[in-house]
Design an enzyme around this catalytic site. Structure first.
Site, mmCIF file in Angstrom:
data_model
loop_
_atom_site.group_PDB
_atom_site.id
_atom_site.type_symbol
_atom_site.label_atom_id
_atom_site.label_comp_id
_atom_site.label_asym_id
_atom_site.label_seq_id
_atom_site.Cartn_x
_atom_site.Cartn_y
_atom_site.Cartn_z
ATOM 1 N N LYS A 185 0.840 -1.178 0.000
ATOM 2 C CA LYS A 185 0.000 0.000 0.000
ATOM 3 C C LYS A 185 0.890 1.249 0.000
ATOM 4 O O LYS A 185 2.049 1.107 0.370
ATOM 5 C CB LYS A 185 -0.963 -0.006 1.186
ATOM 6 C CG LYS A 185 -0.280 0.212 2.549
ATOM 7 C CD LYS A 185 -1.293 0.325 3.648
ATOM 8 C CE LYS A 185 -1.598 1.737 4.020
ATOM 9 N NZ LYS A 185 -0.651 2.366 4.939
ATOM 10 N N LYS A 219 -2.605 -10.338 10.401
ATOM 11 C CA LYS A 219 -2.691 -10.498 11.860
ATOM 12 C C LYS A 219 -3.627 -11.661 12.176
ATOM 13 O O LYS A 219 -4.762 -11.693 11.697
ATOM 14 C CB LYS A 219 -3.220 -9.205 12.502
ATOM 15 C CG LYS A 219 -2.305 -7.997 12.322
ATOM 16 C CD LYS A 219 -2.965 -6.741 12.889
ATOM 17 C CE LYS A 219 -2.228 -5.473 12.501
ATOM 18 N NZ LYS A 219 -1.144 -5.079 13.368
ATOM 19 N N GLU A 253 -3.012 4.824 17.885
ATOM 20 C CA GLU A 253 -1.569 4.626 18.064
ATOM 21 C C GLU A 253 -1.019 5.676 19.014
ATOM 22 O O GLU A 253 -1.548 6.791 19.081
ATOM 23 C CB GLU A 253 -0.853 4.754 16.721
ATOM 24 C CG GLU A 253 -1.333 3.760 15.690
ATOM 25 C CD GLU A 253 -0.535 3.864 14.404
ATOM 26 O OE1 GLU A 253 0.425 3.113 14.260
ATOM 27 O OE2 GLU A 253 -0.860 4.709 13.560
ATOM 28 N N ASP A 272 -4.040 6.807 4.781
ATOM 29 C CA ASP A 272 -3.067 5.857 5.333
ATOM 30 C C ASP A 272 -3.764 4.652 5.970
ATOM 31 O O ASP A 272 -3.258 3.534 5.917
ATOM 32 C CB ASP A 272 -2.216 6.592 6.387
ATOM 33 C CG ASP A 272 -1.018 5.787 6.845
ATOM 34 O OD1 ASP A 272 -0.462 5.047 6.017
ATOM 35 O OD2 ASP A 272 -0.626 5.904 8.023
ATOM 36 N N HIS A 277 -6.744 -0.565 5.942
ATOM 37 C CA HIS A 277 -6.789 -1.331 7.197
ATOM 38 C C HIS A 277 -8.172 -1.338 7.858
ATOM 39 O O HIS A 277 -8.706 -2.392 8.205
ATOM 40 C CB HIS A 277 -5.775 -0.778 8.192
ATOM 41 C CG HIS A 277 -4.373 -0.742 7.661
ATOM 42 N ND1 HIS A 277 -3.895 -1.667 6.767
ATOM 43 C CD2 HIS A 277 -3.337 0.101 7.907
ATOM 44 C CE1 HIS A 277 -2.628 -1.388 6.491
ATOM 45 N NE2 HIS A 277 -2.261 -0.327 7.167
ATOM 46 N N LYS A 373 -2.828 9.144 15.421
ATOM 47 C CA LYS A 373 -1.487 8.989 15.988
ATOM 48 C C LYS A 373 -1.378 9.836 17.240
ATOM 49 O O LYS A 373 -2.133 10.770 17.432
ATOM 50 C CB LYS A 373 -0.446 9.425 14.959
ATOM 51 C CG LYS A 373 -0.467 8.531 13.720
ATOM 52 C CD LYS A 373 0.875 8.461 13.053
ATOM 53 C CE LYS A 373 0.859 7.539 11.848
ATOM 54 N NZ LYS A 373 0.983 6.122 12.191
HETATM 55 C C1 BG6 Z 1 0.751 1.341 8.242
HETATM 56 C C2 BG6 Z 1 0.615 2.825 8.283
HETATM 57 O O1 BG6 Z 1 0.168 0.817 7.086
HETATM 58 O O2 BG6 Z 1 0.113 0.782 9.404
HETATM 59 C C3 BG6 Z 1 1.234 3.377 9.550
HETATM 60 O O3 BG6 Z 1 1.249 3.390 7.136
HETATM 61 C C4 BG6 Z 1 0.646 2.713 10.768
HETATM 62 O O4 BG6 Z 1 1.081 4.788 9.623
HETATM 63 C C5 BG6 Z 1 0.682 1.197 10.634
HETATM 64 O O5 BG6 Z 1 1.413 3.108 11.897
HETATM 65 C C6 BG6 Z 1 -0.094 0.527 11.752
HETATM 66 O O6 BG6 Z 1 0.112 -0.844 11.689
HETATM 67 P P1 BG6 Z 1 0.222 -1.728 13.001
HETATM 68 O O7 BG6 Z 1 0.330 -3.128 12.520
HETATM 69 O O8 BG6 Z 1 1.432 -1.239 13.736
HETATM 70 O O9 BG6 Z 1 -1.038 -1.459 13.781
#
Ligand code: BG6
Length: 523
Positions: A185, A219, A253, A272, A277, A373
């Protein structure tokens, strides 16, 4: 809300060991065949993704004996290097993970046999991704099965695939050899660019040869959602608008944008995280039962679901940007002070939105999605709030908790499932209290070291596309958020302090419908 919940003690035997249900004891991953022989060609051999995730994933797969003895890994990048130079650099990075507990991959020590197995299969090729000579070189080096992994910035996807196609490198010879392309991605930046990219790459190879990655699908806990929904008769019948009040999908996050300022400036939280996701979590939560567990059946069910998502309008969404604050007592900078970020940037680092799925199962059930974030807690989860019990018996009972009747599917950092129920408090009066019953994966299953890319790499090598995104799924996801991308225009995001629960507007989004977000603060 958590504070009101009394967690029962974990069930342990006299020797202090957790009880495991009999059906789980002794189960192992044995019986899984190693992947067929192939060459894994990694474009972006010197990049972060290769070091942080692909190499640890290959190492873990090697440790589980899931790779073919005849695997070869060819790394390609612009800079000058040699086979030995690349191998040594990667060996050092692998060792550095033993000292870095915050890395996605962390091990107390690197197993010399497993890493040695991978290391000796690595070779390096210097080349310019955008020039034909590299592909001429590749035609001489490659035969048989090949997986091309594009671990490169998105601007290279189109050119690399054009060149691979033009050089005949994507031609499959009957059943003898496969040629597959893994694309990271972001796949496009909006609906029209995603459509253009799909149209472009499909000139060079068939849809079935493309594996568009979304690492959330790697996951284990995400993969388990379908099992929880469809293998348990106690959930399946109530998984609909008659019984569910609303669903909250969160990917919060604590980290900021780190060194990725320039990528993030052009991307923002919406692009993003949401059409990829969060929509994958949405799909796992809301799809109709697929006709089988076949890749196409699951991907068709997902495509149908996302087609029913009403395009999200700006009045149903909130965007935010973090300012300086504190995370775990430590002062952290605001987004505008991060490296490679413009001092007057309007890029959002947080987004919350409400979406509606117009189909028979979900009509009238709001799905609230949020991601951001520098929030107070790290938490990826799906929370399903059920409607109040229909019988009015306990409607006015003391202690009846508005926040119970909740199922939480916890994806990160906790891997588990929690349900919050109302029970009677022991004693002479009918008094209720909410309690949590919880299950943690690591209480039941031996956790294998996993960075999330193991399954994805293995599946691509064996040709199982279930966990990868089909072109139509990508396009319908972008279509759903297109009004936001284009409607938000030049407006500015609402500010929120780093270490907070996010912007106040996100609370207001739910409050106007008499609902509230689950707290991110674990206290
Ligand atoms: C990525 C994003 O695809 O996924 C990031 O570009 C993000 O910004 C990350 O931090 C989160 O993934 P995970 O697995 O750490 O929750």
């Amino acid at each position: 809300m958590n504070t009101a919940v009394n967690l029962p003690p974990r069930s342990t035997s006299a020797d202090g060991q957790s009880h495991l249900p009999v059906s789980v004891i002794g189960r192992s991953a044995s019986g899984v065949e190693p992947a067929p022989p192939c060459t894994l060609v990694i474009f972006g051999a010197g990049g972060d993704l290769t070091k942080r995730l692909l190499m640890p994933a290959l190492y873990n797969l090697a440790g589980s004996h899931l790779l073919s003895e005849n695997l070869r890994v060819l790394g390609i990048d612009h800079s000058d290097n040699t086979d030995e130079g690349w191998r040594s650099a990667l060996s050092e990075t692998m060792q550095s993970f033993t000292r870095d507990e915050s890395a996605e991959f962390h091990a107390k020590q690197i197993d010399a046999a497993a890493w040695g197995w991978v290391r000796q299969r690595l070779s390096y090729l210097q080349g310019d991704f955008e020039q034909a000579p590299l592909y001429g070189d590749l035609t001489h080096r490659l035969q048989g099965n090949v997986v091309f992994y594009l671990a490169v910035p998105a601007r290279f996807f189109g050119p690399i695939i054009d060149h691979l196609g033009a050089a005949g490198l994507l031609k499959e010879s009957g059943n003898d050899a496969f040629r597959r392309v893994v694309i990271e991605k972001p796949f496009g930046a909006d609906l029209s660019s995603a459509k253009n990219l799909n149209a472009r790459i499909l000139k060079s190879a068939a849809e079935s040869q493309f594996y568009r990655i979304d690492h959330f699908l790697g996951k284990e806990t995400v993969q388990s959602i379908l099992a929880v929904r469809f293998a348990n008769a106690m959930y399946e019948p109530v998984w609909c608008r008659d019984f569910i009040d609303h669903v909250q999908i969160t990917a919060a996050e604590t980290i900021g944008v780190e060194q990725r300022g320039s990528f993030y400036e052009a991307t923002g939280a919406l692009r993003d995280m949401v059409p990829n996701h969060l929509f994958q979590l949405l799909c796992m939560t809301a799809i109709e039962p697929p006709s089988s567990l076949d890749a196409d059946a699951i991907r068709t069910a997902k495509a149908k679901l996302v087609e029913c998502v009403k395009p999200i309008q700006p009045e149903h969404a909130v965007r935010g940007q973090y300012t300086a604050g504190k995370i775990a007592e430590e002062a952290v900078a605001g987004y505008l002070q991060e490296p490679h970020v413009s001092p007057d940037s309007a890029t959002e680092t947080y987004v919350a939105l409400k979406l509606a799925i117009e189909n028979e199962r979900w009509s009238g059930v709001p799905f609230y999605l949020r991601t951001g974030k520098r929030l107070i807690g790290r938490r990826t989860e799906i929370a399903v709030r059920f409607k109040k019990a229909r019988a009015p018996l306990f409607a006015d009972a003391p202690g009846m908790d508005e926040q119970s009747d909740l199922l939480r599917i916890q994806i990160d950092p906790t891997h588990g499932i929690e349900t919050i129920l109302n029970v009677k408090v022991p004693g002479p009066k009918m008094q209720l209290a909410p309690v949590a019953t919880s299950f943690r994966y690591d209480d039941y299953f031996q956790q294998k070291p996993n960075v999330g890319y193991e399954t994805l790499l293995y599946d691509c090598m064996i040709g199982d596309a279930t966990l990868f995104q089909r072109a139509d799924n990508i396009e319908t996801s972008w279509a759903a958020i297109d009004p936001l991308l284009h409607g938000w225009g030049k407006g500015t995001p609402e500010l929120y302090a780093a270490g907070s629960e996010g912007p106040a507007g996100a609370d207001a989004l739910l409050a106007r419908e008499g609902r509230q977000w689950l707290k991110l603060d674990p206290k």
